[in-house]
Design a protein around this motif. Structure first.
Motif, short mmCIF file in Angstrom:
data_model
loop_
_atom_site.label_atom_id
_atom_site.label_comp_id
_atom_site.label_asym_id
_atom_site.label_seq_id
_atom_site.Cartn_x
_atom_site.Cartn_y
_atom_site.Cartn_z
N ASP A 6 44.74 -5.26 28.39
CA ASP A 6 43.29 -5.40 28.42
C ASP A 6 42.92 -6.84 28.76
OD1 ASP A 6 42.70 -2.81 27.79
OD2 ASP A 6 42.05 -3.21 25.73
N LYS A 7 41.88 -7.01 29.58
CA LYS A 7 41.33 -8.33 29.82
C LYS A 7 40.07 -8.46 28.96
CE LYS A 7 43.07 -9.05 34.51
NZ LYS A 7 42.72 -9.34 35.93
N LEU A 8 40.08 -9.38 28.03
CA LEU A 8 38.96 -9.56 27.12
C LEU A 8 38.06 -10.67 27.64
CD1 LEU A 8 40.92 -9.60 23.72
CD2 LEU A 8 40.22 -7.62 25.09
N LEU A 9 36.76 -10.38 27.73
CA LEU A 9 35.78 -11.42 28.05
C LEU A 9 35.17 -11.89 26.74
CD1 LEU A 9 33.92 -10.10 31.22
CD2 LEU A 9 35.82 -11.69 31.07
N ILE A 10 35.50 -13.13 26.38
CA ILE A 10 35.12 -13.69 25.09
C ILE A 10 34.03 -14.73 25.30
CG2 ILE A 10 35.96 -14.89 23.04
CD1 ILE A 10 38.80 -13.87 23.87
N VAL A 11 32.93 -14.60 24.57
CA VAL A 11 31.80 -15.52 24.71
C VAL A 11 31.70 -16.40 23.47
CG1 VAL A 11 29.31 -15.71 25.03
CG2 VAL A 11 30.57 -13.86 26.13
N SER A 12 31.55 -17.69 23.70
CA SER A 12 31.36 -18.63 22.59
C SER A 12 30.58 -19.83 23.10
CB SER A 12 32.70 -19.08 22.01
OG SER A 12 33.33 -20.03 22.85
N SER A 13 30.23 -20.73 22.22
CA SER A 13 29.66 -22.00 22.64
C SER A 13 30.82 -22.92 23.03
CB SER A 13 28.86 -22.64 21.50
OG SER A 13 29.70 -22.94 20.40
N GLN A 14 30.51 -23.96 23.78
CA GLN A 14 31.57 -24.86 24.23
C GLN A 14 32.29 -25.50 23.05
OE1 GLN A 14 30.47 -28.55 26.07
NE2 GLN A 14 32.12 -28.42 27.57
N GLU A 15 31.54 -25.87 22.01
CA GLU A 15 32.16 -26.56 20.87
C GLU A 15 33.11 -25.66 20.09
OE1 GLU A 15 27.74 -25.85 19.74
OE2 GLU A 15 28.91 -26.43 21.50
N ASP A 16 32.96 -24.34 20.23
CA ASP A 16 33.83 -23.42 19.51
C ASP A 16 34.99 -22.91 20.36
OD1 ASP A 16 32.43 -23.45 17.08
OD2 ASP A 16 30.95 -22.04 17.85
N GLU A 17 35.04 -23.32 21.63
CA GLU A 17 36.09 -22.85 22.53
C GLU A 17 37.49 -23.17 21.99
OE1 GLU A 17 37.50 -23.32 27.23
OE2 GLU A 17 35.92 -24.57 26.39
N ALA A 18 37.67 -24.39 21.49
CA ALA A 18 38.98 -24.81 20.98
C ALA A 18 39.42 -23.95 19.79
CB ALA A 18 38.94 -26.29 20.57
#
Length: 220
Positions: A198-210
């Motif tokens: 599966d390819k998951l498209l994950i959405v977050s804010s930039q600060e939470d990417e790490a």
């Protein structure tokens, strides 16, 4: 807002759905007839078939006066040409160009593209021929890097595979917004079971990417 999305497949479908939920008018343009058919089936919206770097295509699609133009072509040069045409000829308010070569980011900005987004493919294998997390991650940043859309491919033996979303301890700072599986897009609920590949498209804010990357690395 009036938004145009040029080329792309499941990425374009996801963005279309996201913008339409915000009650924005979205125009889809695609140079591939097969991709256009996929988008037509997925979004239930008309798709203008043609190369977005051609003036007559953007004119027929009604791009004039768009607030935002997003180009998701496979080639950097096609994205640059499409965005520049949309901005200089049709008066688009803001252009966003997908860029595969990070070296083009600053160049494209200096040449008039409002936002050049680097989606670098970090390829390669370790000595044991095992892919690192970077090799299955792509990142797309929107709205001046405030929103980050990450694409992550589940390996066959990944601990999250074959488990329902509601049963995994996924970070609360991010959401699995869509799943790309066998050429189909799934907008998941908690009952959806994640499958290998599966390819998951994950959405977050930039600060939470790490934090999200750390979580996926830990799970591997």
């Amino acid at each position: 807002m009036k938004i145009a999305i040029a080329n792309g497949t499941y990425q374009a479908a996801y963005l279309f759905d996201m913008f339409r939920k915000g009650r924005h008018k979205v125009i889809l343009i695609n140079s591939s007839r097969s991709d256009a058919q996929y988008l037509l089936k997925t979004t239930h919206s008309s798709v203008y078939v043609g190369n977005p770097w051609r003036r007559h295509v953007l004119e027929e699609a009604g791009v004039a006066g768009c607030d935002l133009f997003i180009s998701l072509c496979d080639k950097d040069t096609d994205n640059f040409a499409s965005c520049l045409l949309a901005k200089m000829v049709f008066g688009v308010g803001k252009t966003i160009s997908l860029v595969k070569d990070p070296g083009n980011v600053e160049i494209y900005k200096r040449l008039g593209i409002d936002s050049a987004v680097s989606s670098t493919y970090l390829l390669g294998q370790s000595i044991k021929n095992e892919s690192s997390i970077e090799s299955v991650m792509q990142t797309l940043s929107l709205e001046n890097d405030k929103i980050v859309i990450m694409e992550y491919t589940l390996k066959s033996k990944h601990p999250l595979a074959n488990r329902r979303i509601m049963d995994i301890d996924f970070p609360r700072c991010a959401n699995i917004a869509a799943i790309y599986r066998n050429y189909a897009v799934i907008i998941p609920g908690g009952q959806v079971e994640l499958k290998p590949k599966d390819k998951l498209l994950i959405v977050s804010s930039q600060e939470d990417e790490a934090k999200v990357l750390e979580y996926l690395e830990r799970k591997e």
